[in-house]
Design a protein around this motif. Structure first.
Motif, mmCIF file in Angstrom:
data_model
loop_
_atom_site.group_PDB
_atom_site.id
_atom_site.type_symbol
_atom_site.label_atom_id
_atom_site.label_comp_id
_atom_site.label_asym_id
_atom_site.label_seq_id
_atom_site.Cartn_x
_atom_site.Cartn_y
_atom_site.Cartn_z
ATOM 1 N N GLY A 148 -2.435 5.531 -0.759
ATOM 2 C CA GLY A 148 -1.665 4.321 -0.450
ATOM 3 C C GLY A 148 -0.934 4.430 0.875
ATOM 4 O O GLY A 148 -1.125 3.604 1.778
ATOM 5 N N PRO A 149 -0.076 5.440 1.058
ATOM 6 C CA PRO A 149 0.592 5.603 2.353
ATOM 7 C C PRO A 149 -0.359 5.840 3.517
ATOM 8 O O PRO A 149 -0.106 5.368 4.631
ATOM 9 C CB PRO A 149 1.491 6.828 2.117
ATOM 10 N N CYS A 207 0.836 -1.209 0.000
ATOM 11 C CA CYS A 207 0.000 0.000 0.000
ATOM 12 C C CYS A 207 0.868 1.256 0.000
ATOM 13 O O CYS A 207 0.622 2.199 -0.757
ATOM 14 C CB CYS A 207 -0.920 0.002 1.212
ATOM 15 N N ALA A 208 1.895 1.275 0.841
ATOM 16 C CA ALA A 208 2.755 2.453 0.942
ATOM 17 C C ALA A 208 3.460 2.742 -0.387
ATOM 18 O O ALA A 208 3.655 3.908 -0.760
ATOM 19 C CB ALA A 208 3.781 2.261 2.056
ATOM 20 N N SER A 209 3.821 1.698 -1.127
ATOM 21 C CA SER A 209 4.587 1.881 -2.363
ATOM 22 C C SER A 209 3.764 2.493 -3.496
ATOM 23 O O SER A 209 4.335 2.949 -4.502
ATOM 24 C CB SER A 209 5.159 0.541 -2.827
ATOM 25 N N LEU A 210 2.447 2.534 -3.372
ATOM 26 C CA LEU A 210 1.607 3.077 -4.439
ATOM 27 C C LEU A 210 1.804 4.574 -4.635
ATOM 28 O O LEU A 210 1.374 5.129 -5.654
ATOM 29 C CB LEU A 210 0.132 2.768 -4.149
ATOM 30 N N ILE A 220 2.328 -4.822 -8.027
ATOM 31 C CA ILE A 220 2.088 -4.502 -6.610
ATOM 32 C C ILE A 220 0.640 -4.773 -6.250
ATOM 33 O O ILE A 220 0.341 -5.343 -5.189
ATOM 34 C CB ILE A 220 2.470 -3.040 -6.330
ATOM 35 N N ILE A 221 -0.283 -4.377 -7.109
ATOM 36 C CA ILE A 221 -1.703 -4.637 -6.855
ATOM 37 C C ILE A 221 -1.962 -6.142 -6.799
ATOM 38 O O ILE A 221 -2.774 -6.620 -5.992
ATOM 39 C CB ILE A 221 -2.571 -3.976 -7.941
ATOM 40 N N PHE A 222 -1.279 -6.902 -7.643
ATOM 41 C CA PHE A 222 -1.414 -8.366 -7.635
ATOM 42 C C PHE A 222 -0.984 -8.936 -6.283
ATOM 43 O O PHE A 222 -1.715 -9.724 -5.669
ATOM 44 C CB PHE A 222 -0.562 -8.967 -8.753
ATOM 45 N N VAL A 223 0.208 -8.541 -5.807
ATOM 46 C CA VAL A 223 0.696 -9.044 -4.519
ATOM 47 C C VAL A 223 -0.212 -8.595 -3.382
ATOM 48 O O VAL A 223 -0.549 -9.380 -2.488
ATOM 49 C CB VAL A 223 2.146 -8.573 -4.275
ATOM 50 N N ALA A 224 -0.650 -7.334 -3.421
ATOM 51 C CA ALA A 224 -1.538 -6.827 -2.369
ATOM 52 C C ALA A 224 -2.856 -7.590 -2.346
ATOM 53 O O ALA A 224 -3.374 -7.932 -1.274
ATOM 54 C CB ALA A 224 -1.792 -5.337 -2.580
#
Length: 461
Positions: free
Chosen positions: A209-210, A105-108, A124-128
């Protein structure tokens, strides 16, 4: 003497949730902003419309992305549930997966064409999405240990209501601090978006995200500090877990209520989730709404999601979980059919000249106001159905096998997330219409509602 409800060997006053149950509900509450702010209303519409550049292609891409991580979760979550039954304690692994989800989430914040780019953002969305599915299995399977059996429905509904309330507060802050200052001037607004964020660079959409990461990390701590964990299991390796999973599945023919319930839930629950997932993209593409309107819509709908969590608990107590689920699904089916008939130039499927009804910054025409009202109507049924579904499973399962059943529960919830997403993606691409993609999900809700008619209400424990 006050009535008491037992939790393990402890006793708590009936009607008052113990600290462990409150910690469980708070974790549920701080998970929800990920869904509403990132997956539905703010970040994913930004990905679909800005990073992709076309809302129809964006909806199709998001559908394929949801299908991918949903299918992987569907194949692996049941094994995770069985493994946790054998291991016992859930909190160590849950803490690890939560940390990964928080980092995603923070990396978005860096999700820009010149930053992470579309491919890395989708990864990133896939892993999240996968981490969210796994944390759901572990967190759900903690419910019978965190709360007294007589209070699982209330605890579940409280968690969903808390999630909506926390989301509303965050959305109001985002609207006040970032979205409105970029559009209008008022004495009660900052002169410019907070922290010097640039609306032109879509920083208000990316900052969610953050923000979600910070709230999730802080709100999850009580569960790991004071929440009751499952007792130590019998142990065993992956082979043992596979054998227990096969044994659990083999019991389905003799456990008819559980089998029909899981099959019905496989059909309806992530039909609901798919509708929730694409509401922001749909509103952005069909209604032409931007971040300001989408944030306002999210605030209003989240209030009704909170109401839905409480309504679900009341319907559950009044009619039993089976009937409650049917009522809640009927609400969403009717609302969804009405919603598809709305557009800026269309009202309930009929051509419509939409003149402003009031002088306001948003939602000024009848189709826009009807869209908001119907979305709120859907929210009550959706959130209530989530709460009643969890209550249904905890009523049908035993504490010794609850992890296994919640693993299959996750499977029955993730099968339709990829199937529903695949339907949305395929129909949207074939018809080049977001409305057609949305309509495909109504059939899943109807089939699931009909299936629940064949599930006997369990005795309330």
């Amino acid at each position: 003497m006050a009535a008491v409800a037992s939790i393990g060997t402890a006793a708590v006053p009936a009607g008052k949730l113990p600290a462990s149950a409150r910690a469980w509900a708070l974790y549920e509450g701080v998970r929800t902003p990920y869904v509403l702010l990132i997956k539905v209303y703010i970040f994913i519409p930004y990905l679909a419309t800005i990073l992709v550049g076309d809302p129809v292609r964006g909806q199709s891409l998001v559908a394929k992305l949801g299908m991918s991580y949903g299918l992987l979760a569907a194949l692996t979550a049941p094994l995770l549930g069985v493994a946790m039954d054998r291991i016992g304690p859930r909190k160590p692994l849950l803490a690890t997966l939560t940390a990964v989800l928080v980092a995603c989430c923070a990396s978005l914040w860096w999700a820009t064409p010149d930053g992470l780019g579309l491919a890395a953002t989708c990864a990133i969305i896939f892993v999240a999405g996968l981490m969210f599915a796994y944390t759901e299995v572990l967190h759900n399977s903690l419910l019978p240990f965190a709360a007294p059996s007589a209070q699982t429905s209330v605890t579940s509904g409280t968690g969903l209501a808390l999630g909506s309330a926390i989301s509303v507060l965050l959305l109001i802050f985002i609207l006040w601090g970032f979205a409105l200052p970029a559009k209008m001037a008022a004495s009660w607004l900052p002169a410019a978006p907070l922290f010097g964020l640039s609306a032109a660079a879509h920083e208000p959409e990316r900052i969610v995200g953050p923000i979600v990461a910070l709230i999730f990390a802080c709100g999850a701590l009580p569960l790991f500090i004071i929440g009751r964990d499952a007792p130590r299991g019998i142990g065993g390796g992956i082979g043992d877990s596979f054998r227990q999973l096969k044994a659990t599945i083999r019991t389905l023919p003799s456990n008819r209520p559980m089998g029909i319930f899981l099959l019905s839930r496989m059909t309806y629950t992530d039909g609901l989730t798919a509708i929730l997932l694409y509401t922001g993209i749909y509103a952005a593409g069909v209604m032409g709404w931007g971040p300001l309107e989408l944030t306002a819509l999210a605030i209003i709908v989240s209030c009704f999601l909170a109401i839905g969590g409480l309504v679900g608990a009341r319907l559950d107590r009044a009619f039993g979980p089976r009937r409650a689920i049917q009522i809640e699904l009927a609400i969403v089916i009717v609302g969804q059919v009405l919603l598809i008939g709305l557009a800026p130039d269309r009202f309930l499927y009929a051509p419509f000249v939409a003149a402003p009804l009031w002088d306001g910054p948003m939602f000024t025409t009848l189709p826009e106001m009807a869209f908001v009202a119907i979305a709120c109507f859907n929210a009550i049924g959706t959130c209530g159905c989530y709460a009643s579904s969890r209550s249904m499973l905890t009523s049908l399962a035993t504490p010794a096998t609850v992890g296994s059943w919640f693993g299959l529960y996750a499977l029955s919830g993730t099968v339709t997330i990829w199937l529903g997403s695949a339907l949305v993606g395929a129909v949207t691409a074939i018809w080049s219409s977001q409305q057609a993609g949305f309509a495909a999900l109504v059939a899943l809700l109807i089939a699931g509602c009909l299936g629940m008619a064949f599930v006997n209400d369990p005795a309330r424990r």
